[in-house]
Write a protein that holds these residues in place. Structure first.
Motif, PDB file in Angstrom:
ATOM      1  N   GLY A 200       0.725  -1.548  -0.237  1.00  0.00           N
ATOM      2  CA  GLY A 200      -0.063   0.196   0.281  1.00  0.00           C
ATOM      3  C   GLY A 200       0.884   1.105  -0.157  1.00  0.00           C
ATOM      4  O   GLY A 200       0.307   2.530  -1.073  1.00  0.00           O
ATOM      5  N   GLU A 201       1.419   1.013   0.482  1.00  0.00           N
ATOM      6  CA  GLU A 201       2.959   2.589   0.631  1.00  0.00           C
ATOM      7  C   GLU A 201       4.248   2.246   0.047  1.00  0.00           C
ATOM      8  O   GLU A 201       4.360   2.579  -0.950  1.00  0.00           O
ATOM      9  N   HIS A 202       5.024   0.796  -0.016  1.00  0.00           N
ATOM     10  CA  HIS A 202       6.152   0.792  -0.621  1.00  0.00           C
ATOM     11  C   HIS A 202       5.352  -0.387  -1.909  1.00  0.00           C
ATOM     12  O   HIS A 202       4.497  -0.865  -1.543  1.00  0.00           O
ATOM     13  N   VAL A 203       6.612   0.185  -2.917  1.00  0.00           N
ATOM     14  CA  VAL A 203       6.184  -0.607  -3.948  1.00  0.00           C
ATOM     15  C   VAL A 203       7.433  -1.607  -4.717  1.00  0.00           C
ATOM     16  O   VAL A 203       8.541  -0.654  -4.895  1.00  0.00           O
ATOM     17  N   VAL A 204       7.475  -3.136  -4.915  1.00  0.00           N
ATOM     18  CA  VAL A 204       8.811  -3.626  -5.451  1.00  0.00           C
ATOM     19  C   VAL A 204       8.070  -4.042  -6.900  1.00  0.00           C
ATOM     20  O   VAL A 204       7.194  -5.025  -6.934  1.00  0.00           O
ATOM     21  N   PRO A 205       8.647  -3.440  -7.651  1.00  0.00           N
ATOM     22  CA  PRO A 205       7.999  -3.998  -8.727  1.00  0.00           C
ATOM     23  C   PRO A 205       8.579  -5.670  -9.489  1.00  0.00           C
ATOM     24  O   PRO A 205       9.902  -5.464  -8.972  1.00  0.00           O
ATOM     25  N   LEU A 206       7.933  -5.689  -9.859  1.00  0.00           N
ATOM     26  CA  LEU A 206       8.463  -7.492 -10.135  1.00  0.00           C
ATOM     27  C   LEU A 206       9.063  -6.852 -12.224  1.00  0.00           C
ATOM     28  O   LEU A 206       8.459  -6.003 -12.470  1.00  0.00           O
ATOM     29  N   ALA A 207       9.684  -8.121 -12.341  1.00  0.00           N
ATOM     30  CA  ALA A 207      10.210  -8.009 -13.604  1.00  0.00           C
ATOM     31  C   ALA A 207       9.074  -8.510 -14.951  1.00  0.00           C
ATOM     32  O   ALA A 207       8.239  -8.793 -14.562  1.00  0.00           O
ATOM     33  N   GLY A 208       9.232  -7.110 -16.261  1.00  0.00           N
ATOM     34  CA  GLY A 208       7.612  -6.929 -16.997  1.00  0.00           C
ATOM     35  C   GLY A 208       7.827  -8.356 -17.769  1.00  0.00           C
ATOM     36  O   GLY A 208       8.584  -9.364 -17.885  1.00  0.00           O
ATOM     37  N   ALA A 209       6.054  -8.705 -18.379  1.00  0.00           N
ATOM     38  CA  ALA A 209       5.712  -9.940 -19.526  1.00  0.00           C
ATOM     39  C   ALA A 209       5.262  -9.434 -19.896  1.00  0.00           C
ATOM     40  O   ALA A 209       4.942  -8.549 -20.849  1.00  0.00           O
ATOM     41  N   ARG A 210       4.448 -10.578 -20.751  1.00  0.00           N
ATOM     42  CA  ARG A 210       3.982 -10.144 -21.616  1.00  0.00           C
ATOM     43  C   ARG A 210       3.223 -11.496 -21.618  1.00  0.00           C
ATOM     44  O   ARG A 210       3.935 -12.634 -22.458  1.00  0.00           O
ATOM     45  N   ASP A 211       2.208 -11.564 -21.835  1.00  0.00           N
ATOM     46  CA  ASP A 211       1.434 -12.747 -22.042  1.00  0.00           C
ATOM     47  C   ASP A 211       0.467 -12.273 -23.700  1.00  0.00           C
ATOM     48  O   ASP A 211       0.909 -11.409 -24.273  1.00  0.00           O
ATOM     49  N   HIS A 212       0.583 -13.900 -23.451  1.00  0.00           N
ATOM     50  CA  HIS A 212      -0.227 -13.899 -25.659  1.00  0.00           C
ATOM     51  C   HIS A 212      -1.748 -14.336 -25.458  1.00  0.00           C
ATOM     52  O   HIS A 212      -1.982 -15.692 -25.171  1.00  0.00           O
ATOM     53  N   LYS A 213      -2.448 -14.004 -25.258  1.00  0.00           N
ATOM     54  CA  LYS A 213      -3.940 -14.261 -25.536  1.00  0.00           C
ATOM     55  C   LYS A 213      -4.815 -15.194 -25.933  1.00  0.00           C
ATOM     56  O   LYS A 213      -6.127 -15.836 -26.245  1.00  0.00           O
ATOM     57  N   ARG A 214      -4.188 -14.688 -27.462  1.00  0.00           N
ATOM     58  CA  ARG A 214      -4.903 -15.410 -28.826  1.00  0.00           C
ATOM     59  C   ARG A 214      -4.660 -16.675 -28.615  1.00  0.00           C
ATOM     60  O   ARG A 214      -3.567 -16.816 -28.914  1.00  0.00           O
ATOM     61  N   ILE A 215      -5.587 -17.726 -29.512  1.00  0.00           N
ATOM     62  CA  ILE A 215      -5.624 -18.844 -29.139  1.00  0.00           C
ATOM     63  C   ILE A 215      -4.570 -19.661 -30.532  1.00  0.00           C
ATOM     64  O   ILE A 215      -4.046 -20.790 -30.064  1.00  0.00           O
ATOM     65  N   PHE A 216      -4.575 -18.315 -31.786  1.00  0.00           N
ATOM     66  CA  PHE A 216      -3.073 -19.510 -33.090  1.00  0.00           C
ATOM     67  C   PHE A 216      -2.059 -18.377 -33.063  1.00  0.00           C
ATOM     68  O   PHE A 216      -2.432 -16.978 -32.377  1.00  0.00           O
ATOM     69  N   ASP A 217      -1.160 -18.554 -32.978  1.00  0.00           N
ATOM     70  CA  ASP A 217      -0.105 -18.525 -33.872  1.00  0.00           C
ATOM     71  C   ASP A 217      -0.529 -16.743 -34.576  1.00  0.00           C
ATOM     72  O   ASP A 217      -1.296 -17.155 -35.582  1.00  0.00           O
ATOM     73  N   GLY A 218       0.953 -16.245 -33.992  1.00  0.00           N
ATOM     74  CA  GLY A 218       0.524 -14.397 -34.688  1.00  0.00           C
ATOM     75  C   GLY A 218      -0.179 -13.682 -34.192  1.00  0.00           C
ATOM     76  O   GLY A 218      -0.991 -12.921 -34.750  1.00  0.00           O
ATOM     77  N   ASP A 219      -0.771 -14.472 -32.743  1.00  0.00           N
ATOM     78  CA  ASP A 219      -2.202 -13.481 -32.174  1.00  0.00           C
ATOM     79  C   ASP A 219      -3.192 -13.635 -32.858  1.00  0.00           C
ATOM     80  O   ASP A 219      -3.659 -12.551 -32.659  1.00  0.00           O
ATOM     81  N   ARG A 220      -3.392 -14.669 -33.894  1.00  0.00           N
ATOM     82  CA  ARG A 220      -4.993 -14.615 -34.162  1.00  0.00           C
ATOM     83  C   ARG A 220      -5.943 -15.403 -33.548  1.00  0.00           C
ATOM     84  O   ARG A 220      -5.649 -17.004 -32.446  1.00  0.00           O
ATOM     85  N   GLY A 221      -7.313 -15.689 -33.694  1.00  0.00           N
ATOM     86  CA  GLY A 221      -8.116 -16.140 -33.334  1.00  0.00           C
ATOM     87  C   GLY A 221      -8.905 -15.952 -31.594  1.00  0.00           C
ATOM     88  O   GLY A 221      -8.545 -14.581 -31.229  1.00  0.00           O
ATOM     89  N   PRO A 222      -9.845 -16.459 -31.110  1.00  0.00           N
ATOM     90  CA  PRO A 222     -10.706 -15.900 -30.121  1.00  0.00           C
ATOM     91  C   PRO A 222      -9.430 -15.900 -28.897  1.00  0.00           C
ATOM     92  O   PRO A 222      -8.512 -16.610 -28.710  1.00  0.00           O
ATOM     93  N   ASN A 223      -9.680 -15.447 -28.116  1.00  0.00           N
ATOM     94  CA  ASN A 223      -9.148 -14.718 -26.584  1.00  0.00           C
ATOM     95  C   ASN A 223      -9.034 -15.839 -25.738  1.00  0.00           C
ATOM     96  O   ASN A 223      -9.908 -17.008 -26.003  1.00  0.00           O
TER      97      ASN A 223
END
Ligand code: AMP
Ligand code: GLY
Length: 421
Positions: A200-223
Motif C-alpha cells: 500500500g505504501e512501499h512498491v517492489v516492481p516485478l520483472a515485466g512480462a507479456r502474455d499471448h491471449k489469442r489461441i493461434f500463432d500470430g495473435d489470431r483467433g479467439p481470446n
C-alpha cells in the motif's frame, strides 16, 4: 513457517514451487493439481470457499495465506482472514474492486489522472446500444464484473459491438457481471504486463512480462486465458518501468489510500504501449496467469519473506531480484479449448520433460489418478517454462520440453516469445 496457497492452477503451482524453495517453509495448497504434490500438501477445501479457507488456515495453524485467483479476493477472503488474525497476501475486497469492477477502475484512474482509454459506463442497455450505434470503430465492449476472460469484446464491426452489449446486458450471458458495461475507445499498440508487490505504501516492481491471449500463432483467433508468456519484455526497460511506476502505480495506490482503501498484494497493470505512451487496459488484483510462471521462474530472493513483509506493511526491507536471463512459458492446452476443452486424457512424457535442463513444467488443468497416471482436467493443462542465455535458447528449451509431452488433442502456439528475438 506454514504457507497456504489458495488456488490450483499454473500460477499457484509456480507460487507453491517458489515458496517451497524458501528456507524453512512448508506449503499447503487448496486441492492442488496433478503436479503440486512435489512441493505442497493438498488440503480439501475449494479456493473460492471463503469460510472454508479461513477455517483451514486456523486448523492447520498457517502463518500466511497467499491468494492466487481474483474470485476469493473479490468475495472478501482477505478481509475475513484479517478479521481472524491471519496474515494474508492479497488485497481486501474494497481494493480488489480495481479488478472486479471495470467501472470502478476507471473512476479511480480518472481521479488519479492515470493514462487509459476514454471510457463510458452504462447500466442501461438502451443507452449503451445508442452509444454503440454511432461511436467510432473499432470499439471495445467490456462487462464490468469478473468474467474469467470472457467479458471483453474488441469489435471491428458495429453489429459485433451491438451483439456484445446485448449478450452482456439483455441476454445476461455473464449474469450480474455483465449488467453494467464499460465501452472503451480502441487503443492500438503493443501490450505488456507490469506487476508490482505492494503493501500500500512501499512498491517492489516485478520483472515485466507479456502474455499471448489469442489461441493461434500470430495473435489470431479467439481470446483465451493465456497461451503463453515471456519475461522480460523490451517494452518495460528500466526507464519505462520507472515512468509507469510514477504515472500509473503510485497515483492509483494514492487514490485508493485517499478513499481509505489499503492495497496489499500484487497490483497488475495490463498496459498498451500506444504512439502516445503507455495506457492502462486493465488492473488485476493478483499475479497474472501465465505471466507468473516465467516471472517467478526468474525471481531471485525469498518470496515467502517478501509476502510476509507485504502482509505486515514492511515491504521496504525485502530485496527481490531477477535472473537477467529471459524465461518463456508455453501453455499446452486441451483439445477444444477455449470453447469446450476435453478432459480425462492421459498425459505422457512428463518425466522426459522434467529431465531437461533449466526447464520446469508447471501443472494447471491436471489431476493425478489413484494409479499415478496424470490426466487432463481443464483447458490450460501445462505451462512448460524454461530459461536460457537468450530468448532463442529459452524458447528452444521450452519447445523441446513441450515436444516430449503428449496427450489427445493437445494444442499449443509455436511462436511464444518469437517476436523478441
Ligand atoms: P482486459 O481483460 O481488459 O485486459 O482485455 C482483454 C484484452 O482485450 C487485452 O489484453 C487487449 O488485447 C484487449 N483490449 C482491452 N481493452 C482494449 C482497448 N481499449 N483497446 C484495444 N484493445 C483492448
Ligand atoms: N494473463 C492475464 C491475467 O492473468 O488476467
Amino acid at each position: 513457517m506454514k504457507i497456504l496457497v489458495v488456488g490450483n492452477g499454473g500460477r499457484e503451482h509456480a507460487m507453491a514451487w517458489r515458496l517451497a524453495g524458501s528456507p524453512g517453509v512448508e506449503v499447503l495448497i487448496t486441492r492442488g493439481n496433478g503436479g503440486t504434490d512435489d512441493v505442497a500438501r493438498a488440503i480439501d477445501v475449494a479456493p473460492t470457499d471463503v469460510a472454508g479457507v479461513a477455517t483451514a488456515a486456523r486448523t492447520h495453524a498457517v502463518d500466511l495465506v497467499a491468494v492466487g485467483p481474483e474470485v476469493p479476493l473479490a468475495a472478501g477472503l482477505a478481509d475475513r482472514l484479517i478479521a481472524d488474525g491471519i496474515r494474508v497476501f492479497g488485497p481486501v475486497q474494497a481494493a480488489a474492486r480495481l479488478e472486479a469492477s471495470k467501472a470502478f477502475a476507471h473512476e479511480v484512474m480518472a481521479a488519479a489522472g492515470v493514462p487509459c482509454a476514454r471510457s463510458w459506463s452504462f447500466d442501461d442497455a438502451t443507452a449503451a446500444l445508442r452509444h454503440l450505434e454511432s461511436c467510432p470503430l473499432p470499439v471495445v465492449v467490456k462487462a464490468d464484473g469478473l468474467a474469467a476472460g470472457k467479458g471483453v469484446v474488441v469489435a471491428t464491426r458495429r453489429d459485433e459491438a451491438l451483439a456484445a452489449a446485448r449478450a452482456f446486458m439483455v441476454e445476461d450471458h455473464l449474469g450480474a457481471a455483465g449488467r453494467t458495461v464499460v465501452v472503451e475507445e480502441f487503443l492500438a499498440g503493443q501490450e505488456a504486463s507490469f506487476m508490482v508487490m505492494t503493501d500500500g505504501e512501499h512498491v517492489v516492481p516485478l520483472a515485466g512480462a507479456r502474455d499471448h491471449k489469442r489461441i493461434f500463432d500470430g495473435d489470431r483467433g479467439p481470446n483465451t486465458g493465456g497461451m503463453g508468456a515471456y519475461s522480460p519484455t523490451p517494452l518495460l526497460d528500466d526507464a519505462t518501468r520507472d515512468a509507469v511506476l510514477a504515472s500509473v502505480i503510485r497515483p492509483t495506490l494514492d487514490a485508493l489510500a485517499r478513499r481509505g482503501i489499503p492495497f496489499r498484494g500484487v497490483l497488475y497493470a495490463g498496459l498498451m504501449f500506444t504512439a502516445d505512451g503507455p495506457r492502462v487496459l486493465e488492473f488485476n488484483c493478483r499475479f497474472g496467469d501465465p505471466e507468473t510462471q516465467p516471472v517467478l521462474y526468474r525471481l531471485r530472493g525469498d518470496l515467502a519473506e517478501a509476502m510476509v513483509a507485504c502482509a505486515e506493511g514492511r515491504l521496504d526491507r525485502v530485496p527481490l531480484a531477477f535472473d537477467p536471463r529471459p524465461a518463456v512459458c508455453v501453455v499446452l492446452a486441451a483439445g477444444g479449448y477455449p470453447e469446450s476443452p476435453r478432459t480425462g486424457d492421459a498425459i505422457m512424457g512428463l518425466e522426459a520433460a522434467a529431465r531437461l535442463p533449466e526447464t520446469r513444467v508447471f501443472h494447471a488443468g491436471t489431476r493425478r489418478q489413484a494409479d499415478g497416471t496424470v490426466v487432463t482436467s481443464g483447458g490450460r493443462v501445462l505451462g512448460v517454462t524454461a530459461t536460457g542465455a537468450d530468448f532463442a535458447q529459452a524458447r528452444a528449451r521450452a519447445y523441446e520440453a513441450a515436444r516430449c509431452i503428449r496427450f489427445e488433442g493437445m494444442q499449443f502456439r509455436s511462436d511464444i516469445g518469437a517476436s523478441v528475438g
